[in-house]
Scaffold this motif. Structure first.
Motif, PDB file in Angstrom:
ATOM      1  N   GLN A 145       0.835  -1.205   0.000  1.00  0.00           N
ATOM      2  CA  GLN A 145       0.000   0.000   0.000  1.00  0.00           C
ATOM      3  C   GLN A 145       0.867   1.251   0.000  1.00  0.00           C
ATOM      4  OE1 GLN A 145      -3.560   0.174   2.606  1.00  0.00           O
ATOM      5  NE2 GLN A 145      -3.113  -1.955   3.117  1.00  0.00           N
ATOM      6  N   ALA A 146       1.898   1.255   0.848  1.00  0.00           N
ATOM      7  CA  ALA A 146       2.789   2.415   0.932  1.00  0.00           C
ATOM      8  C   ALA A 146       3.542   2.621  -0.377  1.00  0.00           C
ATOM      9  CB  ALA A 146       3.768   2.231   2.086  1.00  0.00           C
ATOM     10  N   GLU A 170       1.146   4.137  -2.866  1.00  0.00           N
ATOM     11  CA  GLU A 170       0.932   5.555  -2.561  1.00  0.00           C
ATOM     12  C   GLU A 170       2.124   6.395  -2.997  1.00  0.00           C
ATOM     13  OE1 GLU A 170       0.148   5.390   1.598  1.00  0.00           O
ATOM     14  OE2 GLU A 170      -1.858   4.516   1.344  1.00  0.00           O
ATOM     15  N   TRP A 171       3.328   5.834  -2.845  1.00  0.00           N
ATOM     16  CA  TRP A 171       4.535   6.537  -3.292  1.00  0.00           C
ATOM     17  C   TRP A 171       4.530   6.712  -4.809  1.00  0.00           C
ATOM     18  CZ3 TRP A 171       8.680   4.766  -6.342  1.00  0.00           C
ATOM     19  CH2 TRP A 171       9.794   5.612  -6.381  1.00  0.00           C
ATOM     20  N   ALA A 206       1.910   6.837  -6.747  1.00  0.00           N
ATOM     21  CA  ALA A 206       0.873   7.817  -7.089  1.00  0.00           C
ATOM     22  C   ALA A 206       1.352   9.240  -6.828  1.00  0.00           C
ATOM     23  CB  ALA A 206      -0.394   7.522  -6.297  1.00  0.00           C
ATOM     24  N   SER A 207       2.043   9.423  -5.707  1.00  0.00           N
ATOM     25  CA  SER A 207       2.499  10.759  -5.325  1.00  0.00           C
ATOM     26  C   SER A 207       3.674  11.239  -6.168  1.00  0.00           C
ATOM     27  CB  SER A 207       2.890  10.765  -3.846  1.00  0.00           C
ATOM     28  OG  SER A 207       3.475  11.990  -3.476  1.00  0.00           O
ATOM     29  N   TYR A 225      -5.591   0.027  -4.368  1.00  0.00           N
ATOM     30  CA  TYR A 225      -5.269  -1.125  -3.529  1.00  0.00           C
ATOM     31  C   TYR A 225      -6.506  -2.008  -3.394  1.00  0.00           C
ATOM     32  CZ  TYR A 225      -4.312  -4.024   0.547  1.00  0.00           C
ATOM     33  OH  TYR A 225      -4.165  -5.090   1.392  1.00  0.00           O
TER      34      TYR A 225
END
Length: 251
Positions: A228-229, A232-233, A235-236, A244
């Motif tokens: 998940q992290a 998110e990285w 995406a950012s 997810y």
């Protein structure tokens, strides 16, 4: 983004080239050339692949992929159906195992430790700069039952708690997934407790006889947060669309 460029970005960020693993890390099944939408999940099971197809995703990024050491090399049955679905729908499959466990920020250990209020200080295997098991400390000592309740609140499932330590817990080791074999080493180093995903028959006796608490909190449950992290990285930092998908697994 080109599919091979995404692999290079992930390889560099997770430093996958530094690991001798049980499976290949990186792009495991090649799909369409360009990616915009990626589905992330713990394991590349059929249910996750089907969901990615439903969402019209260009790629899947997981912790548990394919082609494990000592598994049958033939592509039949379950493996055939999974790979056939990926190829038919032109979906890229990326998988990162040990590199995603130990990454100091995005890794499974780091992400679970942060949620449990555990500050990681060093590797349990001090001689290995990429130790899969880690050592941490709690800001305030807690009882074994209090820590079990904290784990349950964070993960949404009750851990199996083997009480071996006689006092409050301060020094806690962690290895998400199947890390029960590290328990003896953790006890030898004076840790009060150890948390992982799975448990074996001998784990109970080791905890009781070596005076250390053990928490088996679920292989899937403890390894949900790294991928998940990482998503998110992506995406950012790289402007990809990331979804997810949690496929329930009680183990």
């Amino acid at each position: 983004m080109k599919n091979t460029r995404l692999e290079n970005i992930l390889n560099q960020h997770l430093e996958s080239f530094k690991f001798k693993d049980y499976c290949p890390n990186g792009l495991q099944v090649e799909g369409r050339d360009k990616l915009q939408h990626i589905v992330t999940g713990v394991t590349a099971c059929q249910a996750l692949i089907d969901k990615a197809i439903e969402l019209d995703a260009d790629g899947i990024l997981v912790h548990h992929g394919f082609f494990w050491k000592n598994e049958a090399e033939v592509i039949t049955g379950m493996k055939r159906r999974r790979i056939q679905a990926l190829l038919k729908h032109d979906i890229n499959l990326y998988a990162y195992h040990l590199p995603l466990d130990v990454h100091p920020e995005l890794g499974n250990n780091a992400q679970l430790a942060k949620r449990l209020g555990l500050s990681l200080t060093r590797g349990l295997e001090a001689w290995d700069p990429r130790s899969v098991a880690m050592v941490g400390k709690l800001d305030e000592p807690v009882s074994g039952s209090e820590f079990a309740a904290r784990i349950e609140k964070v993960l949404g499932r009750q851990p199996l708690h083997i009480a071996g330590h006689s006092g409050e817990l301060k020094k806690v080791g962690i290895c998400t997934g199947g890390g029960q074999s590290y328990l003896g080493l953790a006890a030898e180093q004076g840790l009060d407790a150890f948390i992982s995903g799975e448990i074996s028959e001998n784990t109970v006796h080791t905890a009781r006889e070596m005076g250390i608490d053990y928490f088996a909190a679920g292989h899937h449950a403890t390894e949900r947060y790294g991928v998940q992290a990482l998503g998110e990285w992506l995406a950012s930092e790289h402007k990809l669309q990331v979804t997810y998908v949690d496929i329930d697994n009680p183990v």
